[in-house]
Write an enzyme that holds these catalytic residues in place. Structure first.
Site, mmCIF file in Angstrom:
data_model
loop_
_atom_site.group_PDB
_atom_site.id
_atom_site.type_symbol
_atom_site.label_atom_id
_atom_site.label_comp_id
_atom_site.label_asym_id
_atom_site.label_seq_id
_atom_site.Cartn_x
_atom_site.Cartn_y
_atom_site.Cartn_z
ATOM 1 N N ASP A 1 0.804 -1.221 0.000
ATOM 2 C CA ASP A 1 0.000 0.000 0.000
ATOM 3 C C ASP A 1 0.839 1.273 0.000
ATOM 4 O O ASP A 1 0.425 2.302 0.533
ATOM 5 C CB ASP A 1 -0.931 -0.007 1.222
ATOM 6 C CG ASP A 1 -1.933 -1.148 1.176
ATOM 7 O OD1 ASP A 1 -2.469 -1.415 0.080
ATOM 8 O OD2 ASP A 1 -2.171 -1.773 2.226
ATOM 9 N N SER A 2 2.015 1.218 -0.599
ATOM 10 C CA SER A 2 2.897 2.394 -0.584
ATOM 11 C C SER A 2 2.399 3.512 -1.490
ATOM 12 O O SER A 2 2.758 4.676 -1.306
ATOM 13 C CB SER A 2 4.324 1.998 -0.982
ATOM 14 O OG SER A 2 4.325 1.422 -2.275
ATOM 15 N N LYS B 1 2.015 2.934 -5.229
ATOM 16 C CA LYS B 1 2.654 2.772 -6.539
ATOM 17 C C LYS B 1 1.774 3.257 -7.688
ATOM 18 O O LYS B 1 2.261 3.887 -8.622
ATOM 19 C CB LYS B 1 3.010 1.301 -6.781
ATOM 20 C CG LYS B 1 4.008 0.706 -5.822
ATOM 21 C CD LYS B 1 4.358 -0.723 -6.200
ATOM 22 C CE LYS B 1 3.157 -1.624 -6.312
ATOM 23 N NZ LYS B 1 2.421 -1.768 -5.024
ATOM 24 N N THR B 2 0.485 2.948 -7.618
ATOM 25 C CA THR B 2 -0.398 3.286 -8.736
ATOM 26 C C THR B 2 -0.601 4.793 -8.835
ATOM 27 O O THR B 2 -0.574 5.364 -9.933
ATOM 28 C CB THR B 2 -1.748 2.560 -8.603
ATOM 29 O OG1 THR B 2 -1.516 1.153 -8.499
ATOM 30 C CG2 THR B 2 -2.631 2.829 -9.805
ATOM 31 N N LYS C 1 1.598 -2.535 -16.914
ATOM 32 C CA LYS C 1 1.561 -3.391 -15.721
ATOM 33 C C LYS C 1 1.916 -4.806 -16.176
ATOM 34 O O LYS C 1 1.103 -5.482 -16.806
ATOM 35 C CB LYS C 1 0.165 -3.348 -15.096
ATOM 36 C CG LYS C 1 0.013 -4.201 -13.831
ATOM 37 C CD LYS C 1 0.468 -3.454 -12.604
ATOM 38 C CE LYS C 1 0.129 -4.246 -11.340
ATOM 39 N NZ LYS C 1 0.511 -3.531 -10.128
ATOM 40 N N GLY D 1 2.809 -5.208 -5.614
ATOM 41 C CA GLY D 1 3.214 -5.294 -4.219
ATOM 42 C C GLY D 1 4.577 -4.667 -3.990
ATOM 43 O O GLY D 1 4.958 -3.707 -4.658
#
Length: 199
Positions: A12-13, A15-16, A32, A99
């Site tokens: 949950d950093s 990235k998207t 992706k 992830g």
């Protein structure tokens, strides 16, 4: 063609969100390589960018929202790095991992290995939370120890100057920008963050 591989210190950093901002900032294509579960990150990117950006089809799409190695086993797929082919792109290509760095693709390969396979510079997204220094430094140590080309770090969400300063001083990596906390994530809020990225 310039290639950036966006990875994070955890799932949950951000990235998207970081990828959407980079796609707009660099007027880049997006790809992706491995998608597990729905909705897809490609669809999310498509909903967040304003420009007519090229979003390439995923390398492989797995049904279950879990690590690629586990999702692939559920579908009786023998997933290997060499099965995933990078699309042809004329513009800069933003590649989003799945992830964190050490998410397994199979019993002996990891998502981060795709960055080396595609000869892409790694952008590490670090989100500030209790324990993020440890997770960020361990991620950086792995990247450096294994010869990855690291473009730099993007800090996401609530600022923490002490944490960020420590990470930058001890890693000697450049800060590529800071993404502010966004109560609503949409095209407008993504556009508002472009000035915060220095890449």
């Amino acid at each position: 063609m310039k290639k950036y591989f966006v990875t994070g210190i955890d799932t949950d950093s951000g990235k998207t969100v970081a990828s959407a901002i980079l796609v707009e900032k660099l007027q880049a294509d997006y790809w992706k390589p491995i998608q597990a579960g729905a909705p897809t990150d490609s669809d999310t990117i498509r909903s967040l960018v304003k420009g007519e950006r090229k979003i390439h089809p995923e390398g492989i799409v797995l049904k279950a929202p879990m690590s690629p190695h586990a999702a692939a086993k559920l579908e009786n797929i023998n997933l290997n790095l060499t099965d995933i082919k990078m699309p042809s792109a004329e513009k800069t290509l933003v590649i989003e991992g799945a992830g964190g760095l050490m998410v397994p693709i199979n019993d002996h390969e990891f998502v981060i290995d795709l960055a080396k396979q595609f000869e892409a510079e790694v952008i590490l997204v670090s989100r500030n939370y209790l324990g993020s220094i440890n997770h960020t430094m361990l991620s950086i140590d792995y990247l450096k120890s294994n010869g990855f080309d690291i473009a730099g770090i993007i800090f996401n969400d609530t600022p923490n100057p002490e944490t960020e300063s420590f990470i930058l001083n001890h890693s000697n990596l450049p800060c590529l920008g800071r993404i502010d906390a966004m109560p609503v994530i949409d095209k407008t809020s993504i556009q508002s963050q472009l000035q915060n990225i220095t890449l």
